[in-house]
Design an enzyme around this catalytic site. Structure first.
Site, short mmCIF file in Angstrom:
data_model
loop_
_atom_site.label_atom_id
_atom_site.label_comp_id
_atom_site.label_asym_id
_atom_site.label_seq_id
_atom_site.Cartn_x
_atom_site.Cartn_y
_atom_site.Cartn_z
CG HIS A 19 -6.09 -5.80 1.40
ND1 HIS A 19 -6.91 -4.89 2.00
CD2 HIS A 19 -4.94 -5.82 2.12
CE1 HIS A 19 -6.28 -4.38 3.06
NE2 HIS A 19 -5.10 -4.92 3.15
CG HIS B 59 -1.69 -1.21 1.44
ND1 HIS B 59 -2.55 -1.70 0.50
CD2 HIS B 59 -1.73 -2.08 2.48
CE1 HIS B 59 -3.11 -2.82 0.96
NE2 HIS B 59 -2.62 -3.08 2.15
#
Ligand SMILES: Nc1ncnc2c1ncn2[C@@H]1O[C@H](COP(=O)(O)OP(=O)(O)O)[C@@H](O)[C@H]1O
Ligand SMILES: Nc1ncnc2c1ncn2[C@@H]1O[C@H](COP(=O)(O)OP(=O)(O)O)[C@@H](O)[C@H]1O
Ligand SMILES: [Mg+2]
Ligand SMILES: [Mg+2]
Ligand SMILES: [Mg+2]
Ligand SMILES: [Mg+2]
Lengths: 213, 331, 331, 213
Positions: B218, B56
């Site tokens: 995700h 991320h």
């Protein structure tokens, strides 16, 4: 063949569980790709490799074994499955603290303690489409078998069967816990990856007990 | 899979090496995979610890530094860090004034931070936690895992980091964190899947003419799949559910449009050009805005929009100096 | 093609809308497609104007602001701006102290800036030009168009912008610009092609197991095509030709590793983790480093490495305050 | 049919050139994809659309026409082709300033002035794999035809043929100018996009003159 399960037997189970997870690694990840984030296979494989490395030095007791397994999973897996499987084993240990070689009833009680731990941590209820849907029926089947006079081989066979059925039964469910819950209705139609690894856990217990010969 | 990798199972450790080389002012605890400020926490300053799965970036390691986080624990790709990692981060930065855990609402993150907080408490560290759950794509209910935590986390880390820097105590810091958390809403869309290095192929298949609406960070599929739409229509798909979820008029807001990793800045700007008038129409008065890659999902093409209803204190703290790899101004 | 676009032929105008909305402190001349600082050039300050095709964001518009550019002319995607655009930018920012044109060495950029400089001179504006030609993938020769201009441009704009901010005159500003330009070398690799919106499909086809070495920033194929390699091997493919081209020992340097638009930060860090030790081995003493998307090629997956041999003055000016969307520190 | 080319004839040519570029837009871009940056088709199309829009008001003379065409291309195309094609037309205009209706020799001289302008701007030599490799042979063929007594139809036919041959001859060349030069040896084996658009320029001149009937 003995109705008492030794620490070595339990070590053999954990090793067999590792092997099964490695073998089904891509399958578990594929399940997690469909309704999660594609890491359940590598998470479990990483954790169990670490566990097996720790088992180079044989644990003195079942309690020590499960403490090691639980701590290692907690500290090497991460994700949802790390704390949940970790808790499972961390709770199994104390339940076997006073037994030296567990019989069917003792092992069943330890498994139930483990499952209760997972529920306490994860707050999943039956039907939420989680590992609980495999683990819950498994310990219930174990208890029923013991009540009907089964030995560990028979109890573990009943539990493994129940876990597999529980795993399959997650397919139509809409997830209410874990990452799959974000998909809402779209989570239906897929088997839950954690339920699949839990079914492997019970199947390897059955097989490793049966293989004691 | 086409990526800059050596061994797909070793991505995190190797990325940390690069972060270390690129940011000599940060410290890296290689064993525990924790990114820390170069200087120890000043006495009396509440420390902020966050963390989560990797993939991320710049979140969270890129937000370590003056005015923002004190440490970030980096889990494997898309896998929350373990309690040991978070405990190591927590103990390393506690100056005695206590530690705020900033947790995104994923079962794994919540459980691992929870265990870490228990362990830290047992070691005598005072820990408060805030759980960010801002993703309006997820229907909320007490019976489910609730909403995911996404972009509000970045804005929270900035604002609350500034308050901690001013010397506020743990209760005040935690209270503000909860206030910011509750003030934030996010919504994401994906044009492609991402590829987890250890897996080697895209997490999901998406036909050339379809997109996912309501995705997280995700690579999980979104809430629905629709035909690829124009930027204008996509902007509506992002703004409408956020506005609807706020219900009440928003007024002043801080806005973040984050690319998901595979979408270049020119497209992000183009999309923001469509979003801005929709926000204005909905009565959202954008006081501050960031457009760029701040919270990503590996190489996913897509974007997520975050709107945080911001009062004057939040705006003041937003403007305070910050010196991190991912956000920097005022110093 | 999966992109955040409405009409593929209208990408630039719509992206400018978004830049305007995201950066209220910048001014946009919509007609001429020029991005300008909010405030007029202070009397006596030399103005810096750059520009080029769009699709390389944040370059150049994202580098407009205090301590860096005064204006940037934005051409169509991958197409250099026209002389009118550059002239408009030049006239808008000239305070009387003259204007430096920062041009990347592409035939289109050179010709259009040349015509603009002629027109500006006719209007009484003093213009100096620097042409950046730093791409070592291209064999240089007086008989060819020479090397492409890539990453050194960003570093030059920062350093020279700082000198202009200090009040140096046009000759000094231009002299430093040429010095920085000559001190820079770049090398890029691509894992995928990019897709020009108006075209709608990738510029070139690249099999799943191949990569392009020595690419520029316009989706043009590179010098050679090889099997996809590990990050370590790719780092060598980037570092070796740069080191070889410098020939003499480099010593202190400013380094930029830029993603090309489709490569997420985690991979860029991982790659930089491989590059840093190779630079050290080659005797390059990295004094400052940037890792991130600074000069991109639409959605191309890839990266380019730039090394600028930097003396103390360059380092001092590098550290001076800068306030732009793409680079910000010290203020 | 007349051997004098009027301003209207030249306007018809420019319109025909626009139409041809629009028709071959994707082809020009495909050529530019192979050895450039995939924009030559859209660059030329954008510029010529702007030119045709300007021609709504009829130009008073050939000189005015070409000034408008050149200025519009310079200010609307960008890239390498904008200044180069722009210069081409900007130089053609003055060469026709004093003629009222150009004959074959005058038009040939104007074309040569245009090509000289492109060379002066771009510094390309024959064989560098650029538009010069189509334009150069075209004006040479024009001059030869005029010297042999040809009228504009015949001269433009000879020029168009030479341009097409020049375009095709760029295929094996290694580029030394423009963006394709960055590819080094890899630029060989592809036709130069600018040479292709230049061949269209001469072909549409031939066709629009022939079509005057
Ligand atoms: N609250 C919960 N209670 C029990 N099991 C859960 C819960 N949340 C998730 N799980 C299980 O964890 C599995 C996912 O594990 P894993 O993919 O390793 O972690 P993550 O979801 O963090 O990526 C799910 O398939 C589910 O069986
Ligand atoms: N120096 C030059 N002299 C003549 N023609 C050139 C020169 N450089 C490039 N060209 C021509 O320009 C064409 C490319 O135009 P275009 O694609 O529109 O611009 P760009 O290369 O800037 O993208 C080439 O195919 C070539 O024919
Ligand atoms: Mg998972
Ligand atoms: Mg995970
Ligand atoms: Mg171009
Ligand atoms: Mg081109």
């Amino acid at each position: 063949m003995s109705d008492v399960v030794s620490t070595d037997d339990l070590v053999a189970w954990i090793r067999a569980f590792r092997d099964a997870v490695q073998q089904h690694r891509d399958e578990l990840t594929a399940l997690d790709s469909a309704i999660g984030d594609a890491d359940h296979g590598s998470n479990m494989a990483r954790g169990l490799d670490a566990v097996v490395a720790k088992l180079e030095t044989s644990p003195a007791s079942a309690a020590e074994l499960f403490k090691t397994v639980g701590m290692t999973l907690v500290s090497s897996v991460g994700g949802a499955s790390g704390p949940l499987y970790g808790t499972f084993f961390l709770r199994m240990g104390p339940a076997l603290a006073d037994t030296d070689g567990a019989d069917a009833a003792a092992l069943g009680a330890a498994l139930r303690a483990g499952v209760d731990g997972v529920v306490a941590r994860g707050k999943a209820e039956p039907g939420d489409k989680t590992m609980i849907d495999a683990l819950g029926p498994a310990v219930a089947a174990w208890d029923d078998a013991v009540a009907a006079g089964a030995d560990v081989e028979a109890a573990s066979a009943a539990a493994a069967e129940a876990a597999a059925k529980g795993r399959d039964a997650t397919e139509p469910l809409v997830a209410r816990k874990g990452r799959a819950s974000y998909l809402g209705e779209r989570s239906a139609g897929h088997i839950d990856p954690g339920a699949a690894s839990s079914a492997l856990l019970l199947e390897t217990l059955r097989d490793s007990l049966a293989a004691r010969g | 899979m086409k990526k800059f990798v050596n061994n797909p199972d070793n991505v995190l450790a190797e990325a940390l090496r690069g972060i270390h080389a690129a940011h000599p002012d940060l410290r890296i605890d290689t064993e525990n995979r924790v990114i820390l400020r170069g200087e120890p926490t000043p006495a009396g300053k509440v420390a902020l610890v966050s963390g989560g799965g990797s993939g991320h970036e710049p979140m969270h390691g890129g937000f370590v530094g003056r005015g923002m986080l004190d440490a970030a624990a980096a889990g494997e790709v898309f896998t929350s860090p373990t309690p040991d990692q978070v405990l190591a981060a927590t103990q390393a930065v506690d100056s005695g004034a206590g530690v705020l855990h900033i947790v995104k609402n994923y079962t794994g993150d919540v459980l691992n931070f929870e265990m870490a907080a228990e362990l830290a408490a047992a070691e005598g560290v005072r820990v408060e936690s805030v759980v960010v759950a801002d993703d309006v794509a997820v229907t909320d209910s007490t019976w489910t895992a609730g909403r995911r935590g996404t972009g509000t986390t970045v804005i929270l880390e900035k604002i609350v980091g500034a308050l901690a820097e001013e010397g506020a105590d743990l209760d005040a810091v935690a209270a503000l964190a909860r206030r910011v958390s509750e003030a934030g809403r996010s919504m994401g869309v994906a044009l492609t899947s991402c590829t987890v290095p250890a897996v080697g192929h895209p997490t999901f298949e998406l036909p050339d003419d379809e997109m996912e609406v309501g995705v997280g960070i995700h690579g999980e599929p979104g809430r629905s799949r629709v035909k690829v739409a124009t930027a204008h229509e996509i902007a509506k798909m992002m703004v409408d559910p956020i506005v609807h979820d706020f219900g009440d008029p928003v007024g002043s807001a801080i806005v973040l449009l984050s690319g998901l990793g595979g979408t270049p800045l020119i497209e992000q700007y183009l999309l923001y050009g469509e979003i801005a008038p929709l926000l204005a129409e909905a009565g959202i008065d954008v006081q501050r805005v960031l457009v760029g890659d701040y919270i990503t999902s590996l190489d996913m093409a897509g974007a997520s929009l975050t709107v945080v209803k911001a009062d004057d204190e939040m705006l003041r703290l937003w403007d305070a100096p910050v010196v991190t790899p991912g956000l920097r101004w005022g110093a």
